[in-house]
Design a protein around this motif. Structure first.
Motif, PDB file in Angstrom:
ATOM      1  N   VAL A  93      98.462   7.696  44.835  1.00 49.12           N
ATOM      2  CA  VAL A  93      97.512   6.238  44.972  1.00 49.12           C
ATOM      3  C   VAL A  93      96.360   6.482  43.655  1.00 49.12           C
ATOM      4  N   ILE A  94      96.598   5.589  42.753  1.00 48.12           N
ATOM      5  CA  ILE A  94      95.689   5.583  41.815  1.00 48.12           C
ATOM      6  C   ILE A  94      94.797   4.135  41.776  1.00 48.12           C
ATOM      7  N   PRO A  95      93.581   4.088  41.806  1.00 48.95           N
ATOM      8  CA  PRO A  95      92.543   3.023  41.927  1.00 48.95           C
ATOM      9  C   PRO A  95      92.870   2.070  40.672  1.00 48.95           C
ATOM     10  N   ARG A  96      92.680   0.975  41.071  1.00 44.63           N
ATOM     11  CA  ARG A  96      92.577  -0.080  39.952  1.00 44.63           C
ATOM     12  C   ARG A  96      91.088  -0.810  39.730  1.00 44.63           C
ATOM     13  N   TYR A  97      90.501  -0.446  38.884  1.00 41.34           N
ATOM     14  CA  TYR A  97      89.139  -0.430  38.606  1.00 41.34           C
ATOM     15  C   TYR A  97      88.759  -2.065  38.956  1.00 41.34           C
ATOM     16  N   ARG A  98      89.616  -2.990  38.525  1.00 38.09           N
ATOM     17  CA  ARG A  98      89.272  -4.418  38.539  1.00 38.09           C
ATOM     18  C   ARG A  98      89.313  -4.871  40.060  1.00 38.09           C
ATOM     19  N   THR A  99      89.701  -4.291  40.867  1.00 37.63           N
ATOM     20  CA  THR A  99      89.657  -4.615  42.280  1.00 37.63           C
ATOM     21  C   THR A  99      88.671  -4.139  42.922  1.00 37.63           C
ATOM     22  N   ALA A 100      87.537  -3.579  42.394  1.00 36.64           N
ATOM     23  CA  ALA A 100      86.310  -2.764  43.420  1.00 36.64           C
ATOM     24  C   ALA A 100      85.498  -3.985  44.114  1.00 36.64           C
ATOM     25  N   TYR A 101      85.179  -3.551  45.044  1.00 37.38           N
ATOM     26  CA  TYR A 101      84.625  -4.442  45.683  1.00 37.38           C
ATOM     27  C   TYR A 101      83.508  -3.761  47.197  1.00 37.38           C
ATOM     28  N   MET A 102      82.381  -4.237  47.499  1.00 41.97           N
ATOM     29  CA  MET A 102      81.654  -3.868  48.413  1.00 41.97           C
ATOM     30  C   MET A 102      82.235  -4.118  49.763  1.00 41.97           C
ATOM     31  N   ASN A 103      82.418  -3.195  50.816  1.00 41.91           N
ATOM     32  CA  ASN A 103      82.886  -3.309  52.301  1.00 41.91           C
ATOM     33  C   ASN A 103      81.621  -4.204  52.925  1.00 41.91           C
ATOM     34  N   PRO A 104      81.965  -5.252  53.484  1.00 42.39           N
ATOM     35  CA  PRO A 104      80.871  -5.984  54.115  1.00 42.39           C
ATOM     36  C   PRO A 104      80.680  -5.663  55.705  1.00 42.39           C
ATOM     37  N   PHE A 105      81.483  -4.813  56.036  1.00 45.45           N
ATOM     38  CA  PHE A 105      81.461  -4.435  57.437  1.00 45.45           C
ATOM     39  C   PHE A 105      80.893  -2.991  57.880  1.00 45.45           C
ATOM     40  N   THR A 106      80.489  -2.199  56.571  1.00 40.55           N
ATOM     41  CA  THR A 106      79.791  -0.968  57.211  1.00 40.55           C
ATOM     42  C   THR A 106      78.415  -0.771  56.945  1.00 40.55           C
TER      43      THR A 106
END
Length: 501
Positions: A93-106
């Motif tokens: 599994v390879i991350p796609r950098y454009r999809t990065a976001y902050m988890n709002p629940f942690t």
């Protein structure tokens, strides 16, 4: 990006990095993590069941973060996809950098990244739904020179204990406002969090479904997105489902995207609007009306519509929704502003440019030509859909329609005006094909038309075989008739599939 786009963008990363997500680099992600004291990174990926899976990392150093962003990680593909054997199941599994976001629940600062699957040779996994969509999109652009865009409409029910104050009216919930709708605040919070995660939202509202049953309250809502290139459009639907379920867990209520909650009440669809652009111009409109290209695309979708249900209507309760007179399609046809057809052409602001001036006399002339918003809408799919495969199927069928001999004639023959269930349409309606009425019939339709999807290597044969096999295992031919009047059996079936994809 313009400064105004950055300032008003809800994404933490866009505002910090001051660039479009498509331009995010590994170094950008590392810098964001360092300066915002990110402690954890999660890899997310949608498997065969459509739900987001998670792989968690506690970041111990810059080098550790660099390594996982550069190399990804291994996962067991046989537990994610039914058509991958355990003997050769390792995937990357390879991350796609454009999809990065902050988890709002942690509570702990946590960065999330969506991932793509790669095989043991480091090549994109041919049968990954995300890669199937990428292949379909690339082929469409290669052969037409155009960009295919889509947007999803995500309908869902909130299921909760009853509230006797200001009760809503049965099946009259469409665009209701508080206090007669109880969970507008959950929807509004979901919209904000989806936007922070990169979703581009058009609007949200309450939907038709509103009823009490067995001391339980059911309230239907919808969130609709803005047109996006197909990969981003699907990603935001998948993220939205995750956000809504997480909020439901916090609020102590159930969130269900199931196609049918009970017979006789509004079901939940997952409609997809489509348009095609070239040089920033919407090609669905020509000389103030629907273009030949649009009508050819619609013909292609209608021609493949029975087989498309194999990707968009994947469980037995899907076919409790696809029944006549329920604003869900059963007959293969299309029309304007008609909610009982497979493809609907909604209002598109054509010839309606002076409304704002009429409503706001002080505004003056609304000069300048605005981009066309015209779309057409595929209304068959529901919450059980794998959105990657459904949209890939729509792209493939649209491209085939553009190139298909006789497509314009087919579109003309299958066009209906007004309510298709009016008595004067009865004779003509009898000549039209019907959509499948069960998972088994859907599988049989895919068997007949599998070559449409397997062309150009877009849908792998093994994936198609797996889809056919899975659908047939439900053995649900004639199920709607068998269940008629048996409320206990219907309730049991609904509960079995209450938390789909």
């Amino acid at each position: 990006m313009r400064d105004s786009e950055i300032l008003m963008n809800p994404s933490d990363l866009v505002r910090f990095l001051k660039k479009d997500p498509a331009e995010f680099t590994k170094e950008d992600i590392i810098r964001f993590c360092e300066e915002n004291r990110i402690e954890m990174v999660n890899f997310r990926y949608a498997a065969e069941d459509g739900k987001l899976k998670t792989l968690n990392f506690v970041i111990s150093s810059r080098e550790h973060l660099d390594t996982i962003l550069s190399d990804g990680e291994r996962v067991d593909g046989s537990n994610l996809f039914s058509f991958i054997e355990a003997g050769s199941s390792d995937l990357y599994v390879i991350p796609r950098y454009r999809t990065a976001y902050m988890n709002p629940f942690t509570e702990v600062p946590t960065l999330e990244l969506l991932c793509s699957f790669y095989d043991n040779d480091g090549k994109p996994l041919e049968s990954s739904p995300e890669y199937v969509l990428r292949k379909a999109d690339a082929e469409f652009t290669r052969r037409t020179g155009c960009i295919f865009k889509t947007l999803g409409e995500l309908e869902y029910y909130v299921i909760s204990p009853p509230d006797d104050l200001f009760p809503g009216r049965d099946q009259k919930g469409y665009h209701s406002a508080e206090p007669f709708v109880k969970f507008a605040d959950l929807r509004d919070e979901a919209m904000r969090l989806i936007a922070r995660a990169g979703g581009r939202i058009k609007y949200g509202h309450s939907e038709v479904g509103c009823f009490f049953s067995d001391d339980t309250y059911y309230e239907q809502h919808e969130i609709e997105f803005l047109p996006m290139p197909v990969e981003q459009a699907v990603e935001q639907v998948i993220l939205a489902k995750w956000v809504l379920r997480m909020l439901g867990n916090q609020y102590g209520v159930e969130i269900s995207f199931a196609p049918k909650i009970t017979v006789g009440k509004a079901g939940s669809g997952m409609h997809f609007h489509m348009l095609v652009e070239k040089d920033d111009r919407n090609l669905l409109v020509e000389d103030g009306k629907l273009s030949p290209m649009a009508r050819k695309m619609i013909a292609g979708i209608l021609d493949a519509s029975d087989a498309l249900t194999a990707f968009g209507n994947t469980i037995p309760t899907s076919y409790l929704r696809l029944v006549p007179h329920q604003e869900a399609p059963t007959t293969v046809c299309w029309g304007d502003r008609n909610r009982s057809v497979v493809v609907r052409v909604p209002l598109g602001w054509i010839g309606a440019g002076n409304m704002t001036r009429d409503a706001n006399p002080c505004e003056g002339s609304c000069a300048g030509e605005r981009p066309s918003k015209q779309t057409f809408e595929y209304r068959v799919a529901d919450g059980s859909a794998n959105p990657y495969l459904t949209v890939a199927g729509l792209v493939v069928a649209s491209l085939r329609g553009i190139e298909m001999p006789g497509a314009l004639e087919m579109a003309e023959q299958l066009y209906v005006s007004g309510n298709i269930f009016r008595p004067e349409f009865r004779e003509r309606l009898a000549t039209f094909r019907q959509l499948p009425a069960s998972c088994v019939e859907s599988a049989e339709a895919l068997e007949v038309k599998r070559a449409i999807f397997e062309a150009d290597g877009i849908f792998p044969a093994g994936m198609i075989e797996s889809r056919i096999s899975t659908l047939k295992t439900f053995n649900d031919r004639g199920l709607s008739e068998k269940l008629y009047g048996n409320n206990d059996a219907i309730r049991e079936l609904v509960e079995e599939f209450i938390h789909v994809a």
